[in-house]
Design a protein around this motif. Structure first.
Motif, PDB file in Angstrom:
ATOM      1  N   LEU A   1       2.031  -5.789   1.962  1.00 16.31           N
ATOM      2  CA  LEU A   1       0.683  -5.735   2.503  1.00 16.31           C
ATOM      3  C   LEU A   1      -0.104  -4.552   1.925  1.00 16.31           C
ATOM      4  CD1 LEU A   1       1.138  -6.801   6.226  1.00 16.31           C
ATOM      5  CD2 LEU A   1       0.002  -8.055   4.400  1.00 16.31           C
ATOM      6  N   GLU A   2       0.570  -3.422   1.703  1.00 21.43           N
ATOM      7  CA  GLU A   2      -0.112  -2.278   1.083  1.00 21.43           C
ATOM      8  C   GLU A   2      -0.556  -2.629  -0.338  1.00 21.43           C
ATOM      9  OE1 GLU A   2       2.527   1.062   1.309  1.00 21.43           O
ATOM     10  OE2 GLU A   2       2.291   1.252   3.480  1.00 21.43           O
ATOM     11  N   LYS A   3       0.308  -3.330  -1.083  1.00 22.61           N
ATOM     12  CA  LYS A   3      -0.058  -3.759  -2.435  1.00 22.61           C
ATOM     13  C   LYS A   3      -1.230  -4.735  -2.396  1.00 22.61           C
ATOM     14  CE  LYS A   3       4.560  -3.229  -4.442  1.00 22.61           C
ATOM     15  NZ  LYS A   3       5.732  -3.937  -4.965  1.00 22.61           N
ATOM     16  N   VAL A   4      -1.170  -5.693  -1.467  1.00 21.51           N
ATOM     17  CA  VAL A   4      -2.250  -6.677  -1.330  1.00 21.51           C
ATOM     18  C   VAL A   4      -3.553  -5.973  -0.957  1.00 21.51           C
ATOM     19  CG1 VAL A   4      -3.069  -8.598   0.094  1.00 21.51           C
ATOM     20  CG2 VAL A   4      -0.760  -8.642  -0.827  1.00 21.51           C
ATOM     21  N   GLU A   5      -3.471  -4.998  -0.073  1.00 19.49           N
ATOM     22  CA  GLU A   5      -4.665  -4.254   0.327  1.00 19.49           C
ATOM     23  C   GLU A   5      -5.280  -3.534  -0.873  1.00 19.49           C
ATOM     24  OE1 GLU A   5      -5.863  -0.598   3.315  1.00 19.49           O
ATOM     25  OE2 GLU A   5      -4.034  -1.705   3.706  1.00 19.49           O
ATOM     26  N   GLY A   6      -4.433  -2.926  -1.689  1.00 21.24           N
ATOM     27  CA  GLY A   6      -4.929  -2.261  -2.904  1.00 21.24           C
ATOM     28  C   GLY A   6      -5.584  -3.247  -3.854  1.00 21.24           C
ATOM     29  N   GLN A   7      -4.953  -4.398  -4.017  1.00 21.06           N
ATOM     30  CA  GLN A   7      -5.524  -5.417  -4.895  1.00 21.06           C
ATOM     31  C   GLN A   7      -6.832  -5.948  -4.334  1.00 21.06           C
ATOM     32  OE1 GLN A   7      -2.365  -8.266  -5.309  1.00 21.06           O
ATOM     33  NE2 GLN A   7      -1.322  -7.110  -6.913  1.00 21.06           N
ATOM     34  N   MET A   8      -6.918  -6.114  -3.018  1.00 20.73           N
ATOM     35  CA  MET A   8      -8.155  -6.592  -2.394  1.00 20.73           C
ATOM     36  C   MET A   8      -9.284  -5.584  -2.586  1.00 20.73           C
ATOM     37  SD  MET A   8      -7.805  -9.603  -1.329  1.00 20.73           S
ATOM     38  CE  MET A   8      -9.272  -9.776  -0.356  1.00 20.73           C
ATOM     39  N   GLU A   9      -8.965  -4.299  -2.520  1.00 16.95           N
ATOM     40  CA  GLU A   9      -9.993  -3.283  -2.774  1.00 16.95           C
ATOM     41  C   GLU A   9     -10.505  -3.404  -4.205  1.00 16.95           C
ATOM     42  OE1 GLU A   9      -8.466   0.568  -1.762  1.00 16.95           O
ATOM     43  OE2 GLU A   9      -8.277   0.080   0.357  1.00 16.95           O
TER      44      GLU A   9
END
Length: 151
Positions: A54-62
């Motif tokens: 989820l942290e990786k996905v959040e970074g990618q979403m940013e």
């Protein structure tokens, strides 16, 4: 108490059966506790993995959000530029329309002059033809007069 087992076995009193039951319950509880601990450790590692994902996905979403905002700004700039150029083209098309009208007017004027010249030329052709006939007649008279004079 009655005998449960055959004679070769000693009689088991009620206290030892309760102790054995408690021992079995304790062993079962220990197995259940060990199983619960293993399950909780597996769930903990799964939750850690999910958290990292989820942290990786959040970074990618940013990153995607930033890129989308940039693309939206560029699209708005392009749309504004196209609108400005379209307005410029409208002025150019109006000017070309005016040039077309002017060329049409010049064409009509030239056609009118051509018709006038053709009409005037036709009238002059008649006059020239008449003058030539008079000239021929005068020459014929002069030639006849000269012949008579010579005779």
């Amino acid at each position: 108490m009655t005998k449960i087992f055959p004679k070769k076995y000693k009689e088991v009193n009620s206290m030892s059966l309760a102790g054995i039951s408690l021992l079995i319950i304790a062993i079962a509880f220990a197995f259940i506790a060990i199983y619960v601990v293993k399950t909780l450790k597996a769930a903990s590692s799964t939750m850690t993995s999910v958290s990292q994902t989820l942290e990786k996905v959040e970074g990618q979403m940013e990153g995607i959000t930033t890129e989308s905002e940039s693309l939206l700004k560029k699209s708005n700039n392009i749309a504004s530029d196209i609108e400005t150029k379209t307005q410029s083209l409208d002025s150019l098309m109006e000017a070309l329309n005016n040039v077309g009208s002017t060329v049409g007017n010049v064409n009509q004027s030239i056609q009118g002059v051509s018709e006038s010249v053709a009409h005037a030329s036709h009238e002059k052709d008649e006059k020239v033809a008449q003058a030539l006939r008079w000239g021929d007649a005068a020459i014929d008279l002069y030639v006849k007069w000269k012949r008579k004079k010579v005779q």
